[in-house]
Design a protein around this motif. Structure first.
Motif, short mmCIF file in Angstrom:
data_model
loop_
_atom_site.label_atom_id
_atom_site.label_comp_id
_atom_site.label_asym_id
_atom_site.label_seq_id
_atom_site.Cartn_x
_atom_site.Cartn_y
_atom_site.Cartn_z
N ASP A 41 0.82 -1.21 0.00
CA ASP A 41 0.00 0.00 0.00
C ASP A 41 0.86 1.26 0.00
OD1 ASP A 41 -2.26 -1.52 -0.07
OD2 ASP A 41 -2.73 -1.33 2.05
N ASP A 44 2.42 1.50 -3.50
CA ASP A 44 1.44 1.84 -4.54
C ASP A 44 1.03 3.31 -4.49
OD1 ASP A 44 1.51 -0.78 -5.35
OD2 ASP A 44 -0.43 -1.33 -4.50
N SER A 150 -2.26 6.12 8.30
CA SER A 150 -2.29 4.69 8.00
C SER A 150 -3.03 4.02 9.14
CB SER A 150 -0.86 4.14 7.87
OG SER A 150 -0.86 2.73 7.74
N ARG A 208 -6.62 4.49 -0.27
CA ARG A 208 -6.42 3.05 -0.44
C ARG A 208 -7.21 2.32 0.63
NH1 ARG A 208 -2.84 -0.79 -2.45
NH2 ARG A 208 -3.39 0.28 -4.37
N ARG A 210 -7.80 -1.57 1.72
CA ARG A 210 -7.40 -2.96 1.52
C ARG A 210 -7.96 -3.84 2.63
NH1 ARG A 210 -3.40 -5.93 -0.88
NH2 ARG A 210 -2.23 -4.10 -1.59
N THR A 241 -7.58 -5.59 -2.53
CA THR A 241 -7.95 -4.23 -2.91
C THR A 241 -9.21 -4.18 -3.77
OG1 THR A 241 -6.51 -4.28 -4.85
CG2 THR A 241 -5.56 -3.43 -2.79
#
Length: 260
Positions: A41, A44, A150, A208, A210, A241
């Motif tokens: 993550d 990316d 995060s 993101r 996931r 994802t």
């Protein structure tokens, strides 16, 4: 979904489980898959780490923040567990990397770290808090405008599906009573949609989403053994994802960016 239930047990301190976590969680395929997912993550999303300031809140022994430090980030870490913090010190010292450590609860982090950070980590903490949603503004305040949060948390949907597959059709939302009474089961599995909505309200965009262990935890051990852990990991990282599979991850990882 209620942001607080009637359970008033205190936030969990893992002093009594620090050595066990190091041996039975972080050194296992489940723990390694978690780290792989976090690495993927961050890569990316092209999150800059060189000279980035990182605050790992409830960081325990600092497995992932150690990797960020190895890439040039300046890491500060806090936890309520003295045993976990000592493990973190030992890991960073073994790599000859600097680490700022404070022993404090999430609720006290603003007093210990008043400055905002480029990146704030909060992994597998919310579900152990007595009032998880009350913690989100505290996390948000520590992130610089344009910075990253995060956030990894125990997923309600993955928990319920696992309970159903284990035959607990009468109460799939609740934890195993024995593990809950012993303090070894998360107190509050969380709905990712409710978490995302709360983050949006606080000025974050989830870039993101996931699901972690969306394949691994729902595949029989005999099948995992037959196809091999590498194949399981590859499938988990690929489908984690994607909708609807990410909804069944045992954990959810959000990378949310604070509006500038």
């Amino acid at each position: 979904m209620s942001t607080k239930d009637t359970d008033t047990r205190p936030d969990r301190n893992f002093d009594d489980l620090a050595a066990r976590f190091a041996r039975t969680i972080y050194a296992t395929p489940r723990g390694q898959l978690r780290l792989m997912a976090l690495r993927a993550d961050f890569a990316d999303m092209n999150i800059a780490l060189s000279d980035a300031s990182v605050l790992d809140i409830g960081g325990g022994q600092g497995q992932f923040s150690l990797e960020l430090a190895q890439q040039g980030a300046a890491v500060s870490l806090c936890d309520i567990s003295a045993e976990m913090l000592q493990l973190a010190r030992d890991q960073f010292a073994a790599q000859q990397l600097p680490l700022t450590v404070k022993q404090c609860a999430l609720q006290d982090v603003a007093a210990e770290f008043p400055q905002p950070f480029d990146i704030v980590l909060n992994h597998a903490v919310l579900e152990w808090l007595e009032d998880p949603f009350a913690a989100l503004p505290l996390l948000a305040e520590r992130v610089k405008p344009g910075g990253w949060l995060s956030l990894m948390f125990y997923n309600l949907h993955g928990h319920q599906f696992r309970q159903l597959m284990n035959g607990r059709t009468h109460a799939p939302q609740s934890a195993n009573p024995r593990l809950r009474d012993e303090g070894n089961a998360p107190q509050h599995p969380l709905d990712p949609d409710a978490i995302e909505q709360a983050l949006n309200t606080l000025g974050f965009n989830v870039e993101r989403w996931r699901g972690i262990r969306c394949v691994h935890d729902h595949m029989h051990q005999k099948i995992r053994d037959r196809i091999g852990q590498d194949a399981v990991n590859k499938a988990d990282l690929e489908f984690g994802t994607l909708q609807p599979y990410r909804q069944f991850g045992r954990y959810v990882h959000f990378l949310a960016r604070k509006q500038g």
